[in-house]
Write a protein that holds these residues in place. Sequence first.
Motif, PDB file in Angstrom:
ATOM      1  N   ALA A 178     -15.319 -16.087  -6.116  1.00  0.00           N
ATOM      2  CA  ALA A 178     -16.071 -16.974  -7.002  1.00  0.00           C
ATOM      3  C   ALA A 178     -15.293 -18.239  -7.344  1.00  0.00           C
ATOM      4  CB  ALA A 178     -16.447 -16.240  -8.283  1.00  0.00           C
ATOM      5  N   GLY A 179     -14.022 -18.289  -6.919  1.00  0.00           N
ATOM      6  CA  GLY A 179     -13.183 -19.431  -7.235  1.00  0.00           C
ATOM      7  C   GLY A 179     -12.888 -19.538  -8.716  1.00  0.00           C
ATOM      8  N   GLU A 180     -12.790 -18.386  -9.379  1.00  0.00           N
ATOM      9  CA  GLU A 180     -12.565 -18.345 -10.814  1.00  0.00           C
ATOM     10  C   GLU A 180     -11.289 -17.578 -11.123  1.00  0.00           C
ATOM     11  OE1 GLU A 180     -16.027 -16.463 -12.359  1.00  0.00           O
ATOM     12  OE2 GLU A 180     -17.328 -18.218 -12.064  1.00  0.00           O
ATOM     13  N   PRO A 181     -10.714 -17.795 -12.300  1.00  0.00           N
ATOM     14  CA  PRO A 181      -9.542 -17.005 -12.680  1.00  0.00           C
ATOM     15  C   PRO A 181      -9.932 -15.547 -12.911  1.00  0.00           C
ATOM     16  CG  PRO A 181     -10.291 -18.336 -14.525  1.00  0.00           C
ATOM     17  CD  PRO A 181     -11.076 -18.795 -13.329  1.00  0.00           C
ATOM     18  N   LEU A 182      -8.975 -14.664 -12.735  1.00  0.00           N
ATOM     19  CA  LEU A 182      -9.220 -13.242 -12.963  1.00  0.00           C
ATOM     20  C   LEU A 182      -9.435 -12.998 -14.454  1.00  0.00           C
ATOM     21  CD1 LEU A 182      -9.271 -10.366 -11.753  1.00  0.00           C
ATOM     22  CD2 LEU A 182      -6.812 -10.256 -12.205  1.00  0.00           C
ATOM     23  N   ARG A 183     -10.563 -12.376 -14.795  1.00  0.00           N
ATOM     24  CA  ARG A 183     -10.880 -12.091 -16.185  1.00  0.00           C
ATOM     25  C   ARG A 183     -11.009 -10.597 -16.465  1.00  0.00           C
ATOM     26  NH1 ARG A 183     -14.863 -16.372 -15.201  1.00  0.00           N
ATOM     27  NH2 ARG A 183     -16.372 -14.680 -14.954  1.00  0.00           N
ATOM     28  N   ALA A 184     -10.960  -9.789 -15.426  1.00  0.00           N
ATOM     29  CA  ALA A 184     -11.138  -8.346 -15.579  1.00  0.00           C
ATOM     30  C   ALA A 184      -9.878  -7.611 -15.136  1.00  0.00           C
ATOM     31  CB  ALA A 184     -12.333  -7.866 -14.764  1.00  0.00           C
ATOM     32  N   ALA A 185      -9.616  -6.486 -15.761  1.00  0.00           N
ATOM     33  CA  ALA A 185      -8.433  -5.711 -15.405  1.00  0.00           C
ATOM     34  C   ALA A 185      -8.736  -4.223 -15.493  1.00  0.00           C
ATOM     35  CB  ALA A 185      -7.274  -6.056 -16.338  1.00  0.00           C
ATOM     36  N   ALA A 186      -8.199  -3.480 -14.557  1.00  0.00           N
ATOM     37  CA  ALA A 186      -8.295  -2.023 -14.550  1.00  0.00           C
ATOM     38  C   ALA A 186      -6.884  -1.455 -14.617  1.00  0.00           C
ATOM     39  CB  ALA A 186      -9.003  -1.537 -13.289  1.00  0.00           C
ATOM     40  N   VAL A 187      -6.646  -0.574 -15.577  1.00  0.00           N
ATOM     41  CA  VAL A 187      -5.295  -0.054 -15.799  1.00  0.00           C
ATOM     42  C   VAL A 187      -5.314   1.458 -15.940  1.00  0.00           C
ATOM     43  CG1 VAL A 187      -4.686  -2.192 -16.987  1.00  0.00           C
ATOM     44  CG2 VAL A 187      -5.328  -0.196 -18.314  1.00  0.00           C
ATOM     45  N   VAL A 188      -4.155   2.036 -15.717  1.00  0.00           N
ATOM     46  CA  VAL A 188      -3.953   3.483 -15.852  1.00  0.00           C
ATOM     47  C   VAL A 188      -2.933   3.736 -16.950  1.00  0.00           C
ATOM     48  CG1 VAL A 188      -3.063   5.561 -14.718  1.00  0.00           C
ATOM     49  CG2 VAL A 188      -4.473   3.933 -13.420  1.00  0.00           C
ATOM     50  N   PHE A 189      -3.297   4.570 -17.914  1.00  0.00           N
ATOM     51  CA  PHE A 189      -2.321   5.099 -18.864  1.00  0.00           C
ATOM     52  C   PHE A 189      -1.872   6.451 -18.332  1.00  0.00           C
ATOM     53  CE2 PHE A 189      -4.898   2.371 -21.708  1.00  0.00           C
ATOM     54  CZ  PHE A 189      -3.889   1.603 -22.245  1.00  0.00           C
ATOM     55  N   ARG A 190      -0.566   6.632 -18.216  1.00  0.00           N
ATOM     56  CA  ARG A 190      -0.045   7.885 -17.666  1.00  0.00           C
ATOM     57  C   ARG A 190       0.799   8.588 -18.720  1.00  0.00           C
ATOM     58  NH1 ARG A 190       3.003   7.486 -11.986  1.00  0.00           N
ATOM     59  NH2 ARG A 190       0.925   6.946 -11.171  1.00  0.00           N
TER      60      ARG A 190
END
Length: 225
Positions: A178-190
């Motif tokens: 999309a030519g846009e900055p990254l606005r979403a994040a997926a993370v793992v809590f361990r």
Amino acid sequence: MPETPHGVRGRTVLVAGATSASGHAATGALIAAGATVIAAGRDEARLAPLGALGARTAALDLADAASVEAFAEQVDAEGVRLDGIVHLVGGWRGGGGLPGQTDADYRALEAGLTALRHVTRAFWDDLVASPAARVSIVSSTAVARPLAGGANYAAVKAAEETWVRAMAQGFAKAAREAGEPLRAAAVVFRVRALAGLEDDLAARVVRLWDAAADEINDTVIPLGD
């Protein structure tokens, strides 16, 4: 991350598996920080205390694809868009070494992975379109050091982590195309054992919205020792 969270204010977050102790803690912390929370779980009676906290409650089986799709369609028809998912569906079964890793235990544990797949797929478009989407799961240190007596559990948790990492790549790809900055994040809590760390988890979930997406996307965040 900043000590005082503000970025989640005004966001809509689905807490999946909300009737657990960690679900109660996450729901309360998110609401206190100004988020709108949808608390989902199978037992309507156990969801009632979360409704008393101010959450919208949704009683459904998250491991059932048709139920999740119907719920997503209902939410979409209301004009509600998700900005986050906190996935807390799961449990532990094990023991008995490799011979003790029963199919029944595996299927019960696999429901957590199945729920994660259903929910994230159903709300993927919302997450990609959100100005600040965050998705998190709670995994286990057993992924890094699996034991024979917990092989089923470690295998399912490893699969859940893989799914989240694939989401992280998908977020990055969507932003790049999309030519846009990254606005979403997926993370793992361990974590080795979550008991006693529910409030710490809840605080860290809230603070995900205070970190830049490109700093936390596709990361593993340890909890406890």
